[in-house]
Write a protein that holds these residues in place. Sequence first.
Motif, PDB file in Angstrom:
ATOM      1  N   GLN A 150       0.828  -1.211   0.000  1.00  0.00           N
ATOM      2  CA  GLN A 150       0.000   0.000   0.000  1.00  0.00           C
ATOM      3  C   GLN A 150       0.857   1.253   0.000  1.00  0.00           C
ATOM      4  O   GLN A 150       0.617   2.194  -0.748  1.00  0.00           O
ATOM      5  CB  GLN A 150      -0.868   0.050   1.267  1.00  0.00           C
ATOM      6  CG  GLN A 150      -2.014  -0.912   1.311  1.00  0.00           C
ATOM      7  CD  GLN A 150      -2.854  -0.715   2.567  1.00  0.00           C
ATOM      8  OE1 GLN A 150      -3.955  -1.209   2.615  1.00  0.00           O
ATOM      9  NE2 GLN A 150      -2.374  -0.007   3.560  1.00  0.00           N
ATOM     10  N   VAL A 151       1.863   1.247   0.873  1.00  0.00           N
ATOM     11  CA  VAL A 151       2.701   2.436   1.030  1.00  0.00           C
ATOM     12  C   VAL A 151       3.630   2.608  -0.171  1.00  0.00           C
ATOM     13  O   VAL A 151       3.888   3.731  -0.613  1.00  0.00           O
ATOM     14  CB  VAL A 151       3.492   2.376   2.356  1.00  0.00           C
ATOM     15  CG1 VAL A 151       4.341   3.619   2.539  1.00  0.00           C
ATOM     16  CG2 VAL A 151       2.539   2.226   3.537  1.00  0.00           C
ATOM     17  N   VAL A 152       4.121   1.497  -0.721  1.00  0.00           N
ATOM     18  CA  VAL A 152       4.947   1.578  -1.934  1.00  0.00           C
ATOM     19  C   VAL A 152       4.112   2.143  -3.091  1.00  0.00           C
ATOM     20  O   VAL A 152       4.594   2.967  -3.882  1.00  0.00           O
ATOM     21  CB  VAL A 152       5.532   0.197  -2.297  1.00  0.00           C
ATOM     22  CG1 VAL A 152       6.201   0.231  -3.681  1.00  0.00           C
ATOM     23  CG2 VAL A 152       6.540  -0.253  -1.242  1.00  0.00           C
ATOM     24  N   ALA A 153       2.846   1.743  -3.169  1.00  0.00           N
ATOM     25  CA  ALA A 153       1.952   2.279  -4.207  1.00  0.00           C
ATOM     26  C   ALA A 153       1.780   3.786  -4.026  1.00  0.00           C
ATOM     27  O   ALA A 153       1.798   4.548  -5.004  1.00  0.00           O
ATOM     28  CB  ALA A 153       0.594   1.577  -4.141  1.00  0.00           C
ATOM     29  N   ALA A 154       1.621   4.225  -2.788  1.00  0.00           N
ATOM     30  CA  ALA A 154       1.499   5.661  -2.514  1.00  0.00           C
ATOM     31  C   ALA A 154       2.772   6.390  -2.921  1.00  0.00           C
ATOM     32  O   ALA A 154       2.722   7.495  -3.481  1.00  0.00           O
ATOM     33  CB  ALA A 154       1.210   5.882  -1.034  1.00  0.00           C
TER      34      ALA A 154
END
Length: 466
Positions: free
Chosen positions: A119-123
């Motif tokens: 999720q955070v890598v996508a952000a």
Amino acid sequence: ENKLLMMLTELIHTSDDSCEVSFKDALVFDSKQVTSGSRTQENGVWERRKALPAEMISRNNFSVWNILKKCIGMELSKIAMPVVFNEPLSFLQRISEYMEHTHLIHKACSLSDSIERMQVVAAFAVSAVASQWERTGKPFNPLLGETYELTREEEGYRLISEQVSHHPPISAFHAQSLKQEFEFHGSIYPKLKFWGKSVEAEPKGTMTLELLKHKEAYTWTNPMCCVHNIILGKLWIEQYGTVEIVNHSTGDKCVLNFKPCGMFGKELHRVEGHIQDKSKKKRRVIYGKWTECMYSVDPKVYEANKKADKKSGGESKKLKQEHSTESEEADEMPEVQETVTVIPGSALLWRITPRPAHSAQMYNFTSFAMTLNELEPGMERLLAPTDCRLRPDIKAMENGDIDTASTEKERLEEKQRAARKERSKDEEEWSTRWFQLGTNPHTGAEDWLYTGGYFDRSYTDCPNIY
């Protein structure tokens, strides 16, 4: 009303580093050394600048149409543009703007669950293109052999990039955590085409993020970018296309759809997608705007909310009026809805940092971008002689001296052409300094990989490009 051209690329954007020499230790943070344009805090610590030395140069008296009318459908990398259409940064510096949201990488490193990390890598992948919003100036094309280093001790990383090819233009970069937590690297070959009313940029190249503690590697490519109203009307930027982020260690995947504006602008800036595990089960839905924020929510909650929207009359609001795309008039930018409608139960992944109040007078730079061409006290004696900060044309433009910037840009381009002719005469191949062409171990594709050594500060064999 003729307008500027932007030849944009993505960024991207990042760089490379290695070794154990501390940049901070080599600097002399002495208030006596601080130049007149900088400020010190009460304790004498040097502070980064919050504005450029001069405001943006007016482009009102320049016609981009005279340059571009013969270039429809052509690649733009070989077309020399007047310096007035530039912004005072090299493309290598533009790439480094990926690092503005490095805190997201640190956050990903701290999480124990692989889906939460994704999720955070996508952000982070979305945040990497956020600085392009309203940035309608063209970055300077890097000279062959040009480099840029960015060290931010307070953010825990350093980065090095190099222009490894001129035709086609390829910029290689490598960023590394100072505590060996992550590496972020890749190369970008921006392909740009002019289509009459717009310039389309395809940022070819793969981003690779390695979270070393978790022994994970993520790869993705950046979305397409289009700058509208090159000839007439107000310039505006659109990102579109599918970005697929793969976790090569777990098989998790995030598919993000950067939505095209659409006929009535309903989807302008919107990003929507999902995370699936290796069994292809949908685990989270990601949504938001690349210009504003990104959220994550449970897929069942998302679907229930979608159905509720339809029942409440979403479908009855269909617009019946047809809109001609063949108009000779400007492609008016749709009215931007300022906020994303947040679904109850969503988690905020990222929110953009507000731009400074004077950003519009400073090429629409973010606070981070304002600092990229600044020479810190004591830095000049440590930089490689090929660093962007030492380019006289960029420095002149930053200072508002358009005549010197133009003269220096032409001189540097001519010097580069002469060097290329000399190499051709002697049948010499250009030799890159900090990167070499190899194979990305995670994708198996050809990639430019950092060979190390830049931060040893041994620059005796660097080319004289300025």
